[in-house]
Motif scaffolding. Structure first.
Motif, mmCIF file in Angstrom:
data_model
loop_
_atom_site.group_PDB
_atom_site.id
_atom_site.type_symbol
_atom_site.label_atom_id
_atom_site.label_comp_id
_atom_site.label_asym_id
_atom_site.label_seq_id
_atom_site.Cartn_x
_atom_site.Cartn_y
_atom_site.Cartn_z
ATOM 1 N N SER A 171 0.815 -1.212 0.000
ATOM 2 C CA SER A 171 0.000 0.000 0.000
ATOM 3 C C SER A 171 0.847 1.260 0.000
ATOM 4 O O SER A 171 2.026 1.233 0.350
ATOM 5 N N VAL A 172 0.221 2.340 -0.426
ATOM 6 C CA VAL A 172 0.767 3.681 -0.274
ATOM 7 C C VAL A 172 -0.334 4.530 0.345
ATOM 8 O O VAL A 172 -1.516 4.360 0.031
ATOM 9 N N PHE A 173 0.060 5.412 1.262
ATOM 10 C CA PHE A 173 -0.905 6.353 1.817
ATOM 11 C C PHE A 173 -1.162 7.433 0.777
ATOM 12 O O PHE A 173 -0.235 7.876 0.088
ATOM 13 N N VAL A 174 -2.406 7.848 0.653
ATOM 14 C CA VAL A 174 -2.755 8.907 -0.293
ATOM 15 C C VAL A 174 -3.633 9.937 0.398
ATOM 16 O O VAL A 174 -4.426 9.609 1.275
ATOM 17 N N SER A 175 -3.486 11.165 -0.024
ATOM 18 C CA SER A 175 -4.250 12.257 0.579
ATOM 19 C C SER A 175 -5.685 12.307 0.064
ATOM 20 O O SER A 175 -6.563 12.857 0.725
ATOM 21 N N LYS A 216 -8.800 -2.657 -9.457
ATOM 22 C CA LYS A 216 -9.201 -4.030 -9.166
ATOM 23 C C LYS A 216 -10.350 -4.055 -8.166
ATOM 24 O O LYS A 216 -11.334 -4.722 -8.388
ATOM 25 N N HIS A 217 -10.205 -3.333 -7.061
ATOM 26 C CA HIS A 217 -11.262 -3.301 -6.042
ATOM 27 C C HIS A 217 -11.609 -1.849 -5.715
ATOM 28 O O HIS A 217 -10.732 -1.001 -5.618
ATOM 29 N N TRP A 243 -11.879 0.429 0.145
ATOM 30 C CA TRP A 243 -10.814 -0.534 -0.090
ATOM 31 C C TRP A 243 -10.565 -0.422 -1.583
ATOM 32 O O TRP A 243 -11.324 -0.918 -2.406
ATOM 33 N N LEU A 244 -9.535 0.326 -1.953
ATOM 34 C CA LEU A 244 -9.309 0.730 -3.336
ATOM 35 C C LEU A 244 -7.943 0.227 -3.779
ATOM 36 O O LEU A 244 -6.924 0.682 -3.265
ATOM 37 N N THR A 251 0.233 -8.713 -7.744
ATOM 38 C CA THR A 251 0.278 -7.870 -6.555
ATOM 39 C C THR A 251 -0.620 -6.650 -6.717
ATOM 40 O O THR A 251 -0.578 -5.964 -7.726
ATOM 41 N N GLU A 252 -1.438 -6.411 -5.699
ATOM 42 C CA GLU A 252 -2.326 -5.249 -5.694
ATOM 43 C C GLU A 252 -1.673 -4.117 -4.902
ATOM 44 O O GLU A 252 -0.991 -4.355 -3.911
ATOM 45 N N LEU A 253 -1.918 -2.896 -5.366
ATOM 46 C CA LEU A 253 -1.474 -1.696 -4.662
ATOM 47 C C LEU A 253 -2.703 -1.054 -4.042
ATOM 48 O O LEU A 253 -3.623 -0.635 -4.750
#
Length: 127
Positions: free
Chosen positions: A7-11, A29-30, A39-40, A51-53
């Motif tokens: 994951s990456v944190f996003v604003s 994907k989701h 849940w994106l 692999t999902e991000l």
């Protein structure tokens, strides 16, 4: 054992989804509502089962401090592999992506770093 999710944190999740899909070329994907967030996840179009991000909201103050801290120190939050870093750099630059470091050769790898517009530096690499 294998990595299935990172994951990456996003604003801003919606802004991040547009950047990661429309600019970088990933595929959604989701997109599942979870309270006020989602849940994106996105995946590579070349590996839709890979692999999902997770585009994780940075609503938590600890997440915000971490994200800002590594950004301010110039540390990429994630690294993505590319086949031709010079072509990818040119393509992304032509789409307005701001690079903090252009393609730079190092032993066994060439890297470049850009701003994802959502609070992160992202590294691309060609081995």
């Amino acid at each position: 054992m294998r990595i299935t999710l990172t994951s990456v944190f996003v604003s801003d999740q919606d802004k991040a989804l547009r950047f990661y899909t429309e600019t970088l070329g990933f595929v959604k994907k989701h997109d599942i509502p979870v309270g006020e967030f989602k849940w994106l996840t996105v995946v590579s179009p070349d590996d839709p089962g890979g692999t999902e991000l997770l585009l994780e909201p940075n609503d938590n103050p600890v997440a915000q401090a971490f994200q800002k801290g590594i950004f301010d120190q110039g540390i990429p939050a994630a690294s993505f592999g590319v086949t031709d870093i010079h072509a990818e750099h040119e393509k992304l630059q032509s789409q307005g992506v701001a690079f903090t470091m252009g393609p730079t050769e190092m032993p066994d790898v060439t890297i470049a770093v850009f701003d994802d517009t959502c609070g992160n530096l992202i590294q691309i690499m060609q081995t």
